[in-house]
Design an enzyme around this catalytic site. Sequence first.
Site, PDB file in Angstrom:
ATOM      1  N   CYS A 101       0.812  -1.243   0.020  1.00  0.00           N
ATOM      2  CA  CYS A 101       0.185   0.132  -0.144  1.00  0.00           C
ATOM      3  C   CYS A 101       0.902   1.401  -0.044  1.00  0.00           C
ATOM      4  O   CYS A 101       1.696   1.167   0.731  1.00  0.00           O
ATOM      5  CB  CYS A 101      -0.832   0.018   1.140  1.00  0.00           C
ATOM      6  SG  CYS A 101      -1.983   1.221   1.343  1.00  0.00           S
ATOM      7  N   HIS A 143      -9.335  -3.790  -1.926  1.00  0.00           N
ATOM      8  CA  HIS A 143      -7.982  -3.016  -1.215  1.00  0.00           C
ATOM      9  C   HIS A 143      -8.600  -1.561  -1.126  1.00  0.00           C
ATOM     10  O   HIS A 143      -8.519  -0.852  -0.176  1.00  0.00           O
ATOM     11  CB  HIS A 143      -6.694  -3.309  -1.835  1.00  0.00           C
ATOM     12  CG  HIS A 143      -5.849  -2.372  -1.119  1.00  0.00           C
ATOM     13  ND1 HIS A 143      -4.906  -3.164  -0.353  1.00  0.00           N
ATOM     14  CD2 HIS A 143      -5.495  -1.213  -1.191  1.00  0.00           C
ATOM     15  CE1 HIS A 143      -3.896  -2.026   0.118  1.00  0.00           C
ATOM     16  NE2 HIS A 143      -4.216  -0.993  -0.302  1.00  0.00           N
ATOM     17  N   GLU A 144      -8.926  -0.919  -2.314  1.00  0.00           N
ATOM     18  CA  GLU A 144      -9.190   0.597  -2.329  1.00  0.00           C
ATOM     19  C   GLU A 144     -10.391   0.870  -1.753  1.00  0.00           C
ATOM     20  O   GLU A 144     -10.721   1.803  -1.024  1.00  0.00           O
ATOM     21  CB  GLU A 144      -9.217   1.069  -3.616  1.00  0.00           C
ATOM     22  CG  GLU A 144      -7.687   0.900  -4.536  1.00  0.00           C
ATOM     23  CD  GLU A 144      -6.707   1.262  -3.613  1.00  0.00           C
ATOM     24  OE1 GLU A 144      -6.668   2.263  -2.619  1.00  0.00           O
ATOM     25  OE2 GLU A 144      -5.515   0.753  -3.948  1.00  0.00           O
ATOM     26  N   HIS A 147     -10.251   1.300   1.872  1.00  0.00           N
ATOM     27  CA  HIS A 147      -9.748   2.721   2.495  1.00  0.00           C
ATOM     28  C   HIS A 147     -10.882   3.663   2.536  1.00  0.00           C
ATOM     29  O   HIS A 147     -10.914   4.580   3.443  1.00  0.00           O
ATOM     30  CB  HIS A 147      -8.766   3.212   1.365  1.00  0.00           C
ATOM     31  CG  HIS A 147      -7.325   2.860   1.459  1.00  0.00           C
ATOM     32  ND1 HIS A 147      -6.678   3.018   2.485  1.00  0.00           N
ATOM     33  CD2 HIS A 147      -6.550   2.228   0.648  1.00  0.00           C
ATOM     34  CE1 HIS A 147      -5.442   2.421   2.268  1.00  0.00           C
ATOM     35  NE2 HIS A 147      -5.361   1.917   1.220  1.00  0.00           N
TER      36      HIS A 147
END
Length: 177
Positions: A101, A143-144, A147
Amino acid sequence: MAETLPVSQLGDPVLRDRARPVANIWEQRIQDLIDNLIATVVENNGVGIAAPQVGERDRILVVASRPNLRYPNAPSMEPTAMIDPKIIARSPEVEEDWEGCLSVPGIRGLVGRSRAIEVEYTSRDGHLQRRELTGFIARIFQHEYDHLEGIVFLDRVEDTRNLMTEDEYQKRIVFQN
């Protein structure tokens, strides 16, 4: 003209806050943010980035997969901005793979993610999109998306023995394949 933005690092509170929906995608600030996210992910050899990683609390992520120094085997995909994304469905199959990341530099972790997902989002030109993503592209999206929920990949690593430095990852994983 797009500019490369500084990337928020682990410990910055913005990475732990839930991002807010975008009120007006036509707002110049939002369109500029998308351009800047794309420039930032490309400049930093990433394959994806979310607005909180540049200090913005908007529900915007960019998937920009392509082979690069950090991900030499990544598939190519045109940088795609996804506004107010949602995961509609997940496959029951989970795959473990190594993630890094831009906000957690120098560390890789083994993370389980759904192999396939169905997603919905608004494109930067205002069109509602629904797509199935698989494999590495699905991993980037998840993954994003994390966030946007205030989650970093380290939260998903089940065992700290499944962490390694970027240098070890490059030696042991990338050069073995």
